[in-house]
Enzyme design. Structure first.
Site, PDB file in Angstrom:
ATOM      1  N   ASP A 159       0.595 -16.771-135.811  1.00  0.00           N
ATOM      2  CA  ASP A 159       1.230 -15.834-134.864  1.00  0.00           C
ATOM      3  C   ASP A 159       2.329 -16.133-135.085  1.00  0.00           C
ATOM      4  OD1 ASP A 159       1.603 -13.755-133.221  1.00  0.00           O
ATOM      5  OD2 ASP A 159       0.837 -14.661-131.617  1.00  0.00           O
ATOM      6  N   HIS A 177       2.838 -11.016-133.477  1.00  0.00           N
ATOM      7  CA  HIS A 177       2.103  -9.938-132.596  1.00  0.00           C
ATOM      8  C   HIS A 177       3.155  -9.062-131.818  1.00  0.00           C
ATOM      9  CE1 HIS A 177       2.283 -12.812-129.140  1.00  0.00           C
ATOM     10  NE2 HIS A 177       2.537 -11.623-128.540  1.00  0.00           N
ATOM     11  N   SER A 216       6.660 -13.252-124.780  1.00  0.00           N
ATOM     12  CA  SER A 216       6.125 -13.622-126.190  1.00  0.00           C
ATOM     13  C   SER A 216       7.346 -13.721-126.941  1.00  0.00           C
ATOM     14  CB  SER A 216       4.999 -12.835-126.632  1.00  0.00           C
ATOM     15  OG  SER A 216       3.796 -12.788-125.937  1.00  0.00           O
TER      16      SER A 216
END
Length: 454
Positions: free
Chosen positions: A141, A111, A215
């Site tokens: 992911d 992402h 992230s």
């Protein structure tokens, strides 16, 4: 002797004592040693670990229609609406981890770089490099990118299966171009799944703060070894509440190897639908074993059917790994490729059995990226719809897919494929002929149209 003179003498005496004891004046706060022993610090470990965590920035060019009618293919076709659009650039920031200094491989979340036209990596020493996308796995992911640089620092990789709840961990990120941020905490839980964050979930939960922009960053142990990749937080109030999630290295590394080798992950098919064991199911099946995944459905002519599995079987081990719930069997099978063998141990009643199944090929290649499910007769799609239909509903369509570019949208319903009426995914699979265009009849509200998927 007067008072001012006494004060001056006391001050001189105090300075003389301080200058004669260097350890006292080394720090204005806590001294580095107590009773001759050094105080514990994460600094030496972080000196080696932080250079391996990088900042990732992306830019994406998208065409934005200035005429809202252009978003509907029917208006474009029947009313000849002019195509007036402008280009808009979206930017995002995240983190990444260098896992192979020789090849310049950087691990991050899908992402973080999803649909990016340009990916730039900023290293610990300030170097900025344009990265090449090696491969992505949206369902887990995970993404791998590559940078052309020398003198890189990589993180050693630890076995995440050795983690225990209560182990100390450190989350390292490089968000928003601010440089490294470091937070510490413990492992709060292991094997977290069923959160709906990713398609395949086996998260490490930690109370080490994982903030926006972190992230793709590193979760390391106190030896500075990578044990997970920071991925998500649970933030009901919009801020960090001490519930963060990281993908463990034991899930990352097999996927990374596939991405480096093939550029994508082609998951195979076992052909079972499972569900978690509840106390009611344990009692209903009269089971002695209270852990496992209950087989609720077997696809016809699937590897599971050929291996002899049946609804009601309770899978407890797969390839030597304990299966505690349905997510476990999904994760284990999700890391296997077409042609791989899977050893399954299961209970049928209270009799323990074992079989070997060969992972097969998943169908529906043209519908990758779409989320479909059967739409049963009597389901109403919207308040204005009068007719009840039965077919296969496009619940979700990714904007990067071929189906989206053809004009298909969430809420569309497949009612026939290659001129055969289809009511569910099984019927759709039967009429799909690999390598041949697929003609589908779509119903959208009160309208119907045909689309050819190539």
């Amino acid at each position: 002797m007067n008072a001012p003179l006494i004060k001056q003498l006391l001050l001189i005496s105090t300075l003389s004592v301080c200058l004669s004891i260097p350890s006292i004046v080394q720090s204005a706060g806590m001294p580095p040693y107590i009773d001759g022993q050094p105080l514990p610090s994460l600094a030496p470990m972080l000196e080696h670990a932080t250079p391996a965590v990088v900042n990732i920035s992306t830019s994406t060019n998208i065409q934005v229609s200035e005429n809202p009618l252009m978003q509907d293919p029917f208006f474009r076709q029947f009313f000849n609406v002019p195509n007036q659009s402008r280009q808009q650039q979206n930017n995002s920031l995240g983190s990444g981890v260098i896992i192979d200094s020789n090849q310049g491989l950087v691990l991050t979340n899908n992402h973080v770089i999803d649909k990016a036209d340009k990916i730039r990596v900023t290293l610990h020493d300030g170097r900025q490099l344009t990265a090449k996308l090696i491969g992505t796995d949206p369902e887990a992911d995970i993404a791998i990118i590559q940078i052309p640089a020398n003198n890189l620092t990589q993180l050693p990789i630890a076995n995440s299966s050795e983690l225990k709840v209560g182990d100390f961990v450190v989350a390292i990120g490089n968000p928003f171009g601010l440089g490294q941020t470091v937070t510490s905490g413990i492992v709060s839980a292991l094997g977290r799944s069923g959160l709906g964050i990713e398609g395949y979930e086996d998260f490490i939960q930690t109370d080490a703060s994982i903030n926006p922009g972190n992230s793709g960053g590193a979760l390391v142990n106190l030896r500075g070894e990578l044990i997970g990749m920071n991925t998500a937080i649970l933030a009901p109030t919009g801020g960090n509440v001490g519930i963060g999630f990281a993908i463990p290295t034991n899930m990352i590394i097999p996927i990374k190897d596939l991405l480096v080798k093939h550029g994508e992950v082609k998951r195979g098919l076992l052909g079972v639908t499972t569900q978690d064991l509840t106390p009611d199911l344990v009692n209903a099946f009269n089971l002695e074993n209270k852990h496992g995944a209950a087989v609720s459905r077997i696809e016809s002519d699937s590897p599971a059917a050929k291996a002899g599995l049946e609804p009601g079987d309770i899978i407890v081990f797969a390839n030597g790994k304990a299966v505690k719930n349905s997510q476990d069997i999904r994760n284990i099978v999700g890391l296997l490729q077409i042609g791989d063998k899977v050893d399954i141990e299961y209970f049928r009643g209270n009799d323990k059995k074992s079989v070997v199944a060969t992972i097969g090929k998943q169908e529906q290649p043209r519908l990758a990226g779409e989320k479909l499910h059967p739409l049963l007769k009597g389901t109403i799609l919207g308040a204005t719809q009068k007719d009840q239909i039965e077919g296969i509903l496009f619940e979700k369509i990714h904007t990067s897919t071929y189906a989206w570019r053809l004009g298909l949208r969430p809420g569309d319903v497949i009612v026939s494929a290659n001129r055969y009426r289809v009511h569910n995914l099984e019927e759709l699979k039967k009429v799909v002929d690999p390598g041949v265009p697929l003609l589908i009849n779509i119903q959208r509200g009160q309208e119907g149209f045909f689309v050819v998927l190539r």
